[in-house]
Design an enzyme around this catalytic site. Structure first.
Site, mmCIF file in Angstrom:
data_model
loop_
_atom_site.group_PDB
_atom_site.id
_atom_site.type_symbol
_atom_site.label_atom_id
_atom_site.label_comp_id
_atom_site.label_asym_id
_atom_site.label_seq_id
_atom_site.Cartn_x
_atom_site.Cartn_y
_atom_site.Cartn_z
ATOM 1 C CD GLU A 191 -3.185 0.619 2.150
ATOM 2 O OE1 GLU A 191 -4.383 0.661 1.828
ATOM 3 O OE2 GLU A 191 -2.799 0.383 3.314
ATOM 4 C CG HIS B 180 7.203 -29.940 0.334
ATOM 5 N ND1 HIS B 180 7.739 -31.169 0.052
ATOM 6 C CD2 HIS B 180 7.863 -29.485 1.427
ATOM 7 C CE1 HIS B 180 8.664 -31.464 0.942
ATOM 8 N NE2 HIS B 180 8.761 -30.452 1.802
ATOM 9 C CE LYS C 51 -11.340 1.835 2.163
ATOM 10 N NZ LYS C 51 -10.821 2.696 3.255
#
Length: 413
Positions: A273, A294, A403
């Site tokens: 951010e 893995h 937003k």
């Protein structure tokens, strides 16, 4: 400083780093100057007084005395730092401790129901954290858990069990909490969410978990000055920018201790951010070894070389376990941490031989004071690194964009 950054195998010329040290020192000066917005966190370890720490400790003791669960509602910087520290340091052997549960960071009805199921008929308190006082995830969950509290305790006791951390200015959350008489802690106007772990945002939940926040702040204070980052102290920030200039687009934070998992999540928000704007920025990723060897080990060894790796390790383990003699050779008689150390060194050697730049950041052990140092260290390195790349470390216009679009859909429901 207890934190060591080893750039030996970062694939960079030492002279390149030395040439950038003056620029890095200048960026650090800007952080300390007070001229940039949202830099109140830089001096916060010193301005956050012992009296303020004791107030939080007293509040935490009060909460533990009446609550089996402490439900913390917040998203992003309002919860990630606290969860990172609690996962690292939470005392696991205390049977009667208050459990800290985090919610209000997603829109999962199933998750909300699971938290409610865990609480059951037990006593609980709420902590609502929102800088703006209007965060969608947080306030949606707040409505649900507040209703649950009102049914269980009634309005007066609900107010006594609700703790709010927000800016001291008019907002839905601040105005309602003030009217109802809830306890309110100030989230300073000049500290952004992702840099707020060393404020009541992080310290209150951490204290409720039974962790010594005085020691955490002591660790942060010990390096909260420009002198601690003098000389080669900002070389990690410089190295990140040089890796980017050389074509690396991803920084992979790698841990060999599963209790560091949410520390990796906190780093991803902090760097992502802060730096990801104006078409720039390293993409921060996080892997947990040996588990992810893995699944991602093959890609790291021979896949697209668009990344560099940053190991974060502790020299001394918090605990160890001997492998019994009944185990197969060559493991029998060794300890788990001895094997883990072999994994650290083996992975580093293999990846270095494959030509992958590897930075190693280490601390002598993991305790409260060193955790305080780590939090402050990475905040400083992130701020300097972003300034060196030419972006503002403290805004997030892209977040505001999504937003706005999300709110339009919600209002149309």
């Amino acid at each position: 400083m207890d934190i060591k950054a080893d750039l030996t195998y970062g694939g960079l010329d030492v002279r390149e780093i030395e040439k950038r040290r003056e620029d890095a020192a200048g960026a650090l000066d800007r952080l300390w100057s007070g001229e940039l917005h949202f830099t109140g966190w830089v001096n916060d370890p010193h301005t956050f007084t012992d009296e303020m720490v004791r107030e939080l400790e007293d509040t935490a003791a009060e909460i533990r005395g009446k609550s089996d669960f402490f439900v913390v509602l917040g998203v992003g910087g309002s919860f990630m730092g606290a969860k990172a520290v609690i996962d690292l340091l939470e005392p696991v052997n205390e049977k009667d401790r208050t459990r800290v549960i985090f919610a209000g960071y997603n829109f999962s009805g199933r998750y909300i129901q699971e938290v409610k199921r865990q609480i059951g008929d037990s006593d609980f308190s709420l902590c609502v954290i929102s800088k703006s006082g209007s965060t969608t995830e947080t306030l949606s969950a707040y409505g649900i858990f507040k209703e649950m509290m009102l049914e269980k305790y009634g309005p007066d006791e609900t107010a006594k069990r609700t703790y709010v951390v927000t800016e001291h200015k008019s907002s839905f959350l601040f105005d309602q909490a003030s009217e109802e008489g809830c306890r309110i802690f100030d989230l300073a106007l000049d500290i952004g969410g992702r840099y707020s772990v060393l404020t009541p945002v992080g310290l209150l939940p951490i204290a409720v978990a039974g962790i010594d926040i005085e020691k955490i702040m002591k660790g942060a204070r010990s390096i909260a000055d420009k002198e601690s980052f003098a000389g080669d102290g900002l070389d990690y920030s410089i190295a990140r920018n040089l890796q980017y200039e050389k074509g690396k687009k991803i920084e992979v934070f790698e841990f060999f201790d599963p209790y560091f998992a949410y520390f990796g999540e906190w780093l991803k928000q902090l760097f992502g951010e802060s730096e990801g704007k104006d078409g720039k920025g390293l993409f921060p990723a996080s892997l947990m070894f040996s588990r992810d060897l893995h699944s991602m080990g093959q890609f790291l060894q021979q896949g697209t070389q668009c990344f560099f790796e940053t190991f974060i390790t502790a020299d001394e383990a918090a605990a160890d376990e001997r492998i019994p003699d009944i185990a197969m050779k060559p493991f029998a008689g060794k300890t788990i941490e001895q094997i883990n150390r072999c994994a650290v060194n083996g992975v580093a050697d293999a990846h270095i031989k494959a030509g992958i730049p590897v930075i190693r950041i280490s601390v002598p052990r993991v305790d409260e004071e060193i955790t305080g140092e780590l939090l402050y260290y990475f905040e400083i390195q992130c701020g300097v690194s972003a300034l060196l790349s030419g972006v503002d470390p403290f805004d997030q216009p892209g977040v505001e964009a999504y937003k706005k679009e999300m709110r339009s859909y919600i209002e149309a429901l």
